[in-house]
Design a protein around this motif. Structure first.
Motif, PDB file in Angstrom:
ATOM      1  N   GLY A 118      17.549  46.122  92.744  1.00  0.00           N
ATOM      2  CA  GLY A 118      16.267  45.956  93.421  1.00  0.00           C
ATOM      3  C   GLY A 118      16.051  44.534  93.914  1.00  0.00           C
ATOM      4  O   GLY A 118      15.624  44.314  95.048  1.00  0.00           O
ATOM      5  N   ALA A 119      16.360  43.566  93.072  1.00  0.00           N
ATOM      6  CA  ALA A 119      16.211  42.162  93.458  1.00  0.00           C
ATOM      7  C   ALA A 119      17.178  41.795  94.579  1.00  0.00           C
ATOM      8  O   ALA A 119      16.829  41.047  95.493  1.00  0.00           O
ATOM      9  CB  ALA A 119      16.427  41.254  92.250  1.00  0.00           C
ATOM     10  N   LEU A 122      15.795  43.310  97.859  1.00  0.00           N
ATOM     11  CA  LEU A 122      14.640  42.536  98.327  1.00  0.00           C
ATOM     12  C   LEU A 122      15.083  41.196  98.902  1.00  0.00           C
ATOM     13  O   LEU A 122      14.660  40.798  99.989  1.00  0.00           O
ATOM     14  CB  LEU A 122      13.653  42.325  97.179  1.00  0.00           C
ATOM     15  N   ARG A 123      15.948  40.499  98.189  1.00  0.00           N
ATOM     16  CA  ARG A 123      16.434  39.189  98.633  1.00  0.00           C
ATOM     17  C   ARG A 123      17.163  39.300  99.967  1.00  0.00           C
ATOM     18  O   ARG A 123      16.959  38.505 100.874  1.00  0.00           O
ATOM     19  CB  ARG A 123      17.362  38.609  97.565  1.00  0.00           C
ATOM     20  N   LEU A 125      16.902  41.721 102.271  1.00  0.00           N
ATOM     21  CA  LEU A 125      15.964  42.084 103.334  1.00  0.00           C
ATOM     22  C   LEU A 125      15.201  40.856 103.827  1.00  0.00           C
ATOM     23  O   LEU A 125      15.089  40.617 105.039  1.00  0.00           O
ATOM     24  CB  LEU A 125      14.981  43.147 102.840  1.00  0.00           C
ATOM     25  N   LEU A 126      14.702  40.059 102.910  1.00  0.00           N
ATOM     26  CA  LEU A 126      13.960  38.859 103.302  1.00  0.00           C
ATOM     27  C   LEU A 126      14.866  37.818 103.964  1.00  0.00           C
ATOM     28  O   LEU A 126      14.449  37.126 104.890  1.00  0.00           O
ATOM     29  CB  LEU A 126      13.242  38.263 102.102  1.00  0.00           C
ATOM     30  N   HIS A 144      12.721  34.011  99.921  1.00  0.00           N
ATOM     31  CA  HIS A 144      13.520  35.176  99.545  1.00  0.00           C
ATOM     32  C   HIS A 144      13.990  35.065  98.095  1.00  0.00           C
ATOM     33  O   HIS A 144      14.024  36.066  97.382  1.00  0.00           O
ATOM     34  CB  HIS A 144      14.699  35.353 100.510  1.00  0.00           C
ATOM     35  N   ALA A 147      10.781  35.540  95.767  1.00  0.00           N
ATOM     36  CA  ALA A 147      10.368  36.943  95.665  1.00  0.00           C
ATOM     37  C   ALA A 147      11.304  37.734  94.757  1.00  0.00           C
ATOM     38  O   ALA A 147      10.862  38.601  94.000  1.00  0.00           O
ATOM     39  CB  ALA A 147      10.316  37.579  97.053  1.00  0.00           C
ATOM     40  N   ALA A 148      12.591  37.433  94.817  1.00  0.00           N
ATOM     41  CA  ALA A 148      13.577  38.146  93.997  1.00  0.00           C
ATOM     42  C   ALA A 148      13.728  37.524  92.610  1.00  0.00           C
ATOM     43  O   ALA A 148      14.513  38.013  91.802  1.00  0.00           O
ATOM     44  CB  ALA A 148      14.922  38.153  94.712  1.00  0.00           C
TER      45      ALA A 148
END
Length: 155
Positions: A118-119, A122-123, A125-126, A144, A147-148
């Motif tokens: 998941g992290a 997310l990382r 994508l950002l 990024h 957030a992760a």
């Protein structure tokens, strides 16, 4: 404060002005409990940018060779997707992308363990959106990474 002091603080930036007033920032990564230098310390910005450039060039070559060899203009369109897939797979399996591995860097959670899927998603994508990656905090962590809940370190 006279005009020269005001202009000088503007030119040198807010951090330099605060340091002149006695604010102690410490070294990059100190707030995260990381060493000042050597293995486990925050990766230098220049090395991180070079690693992303290596990963991007590799992604363009893969996109051109596998996907867009019939249409060279399409290679750049596919390169971002290849970049994202390359990042997710290599971070999940190795903890670093080919460019990061080549330059001696790794992406880890704040506690030093490997990132979860998941992290990583997310990382990545950002990072693909670009803007979050160029906004940093005082530890040189991009949005990024914040957030992760990750950090890029030297290995």
């Amino acid at each position: 404060m006279d005009n020269r002091d005001a202009i000088g603080s503007w030119l040198s930036g807010p951090r330099a002005a605060a340091e002149r007033m006695g604010v102690e920032f410490g070294y990059r990564g100190e707030r995260l409990g990381l060493p000042k230098d050597g293995p486990g310390s925050i990766a230098p910005v220049g090395r991180r940018l070079a690693a992303v450039l290596i990963d991007w060039l590799l992604s363009v070559l893969i996109a051109y060779g596998l996907i867009a060899h019939r249409d060279a203009r399409a290679a750049n369109s596919w390169a971002l997707l290849v970049f994202a897939v390359l990042s997710v797979i290599s971070l999940l399996l190795l903890g670093s992308t080919p460019g990061k591995r080549l330059l001696g860097l790794r992406v880890v959670r704040l506690d030093g363990n490997r990132l979860g899927l998941g992290a990583i998603l997310l990382r990545t994508l950002l990072l693909a959106l670009f803007v979050p990656a160029v906004i940093w905090d005082r530890d040189s962590r991009g949005l990024h990474d914040k957030a992760a809940r990750s950090v890029e370190i030297r290995i």
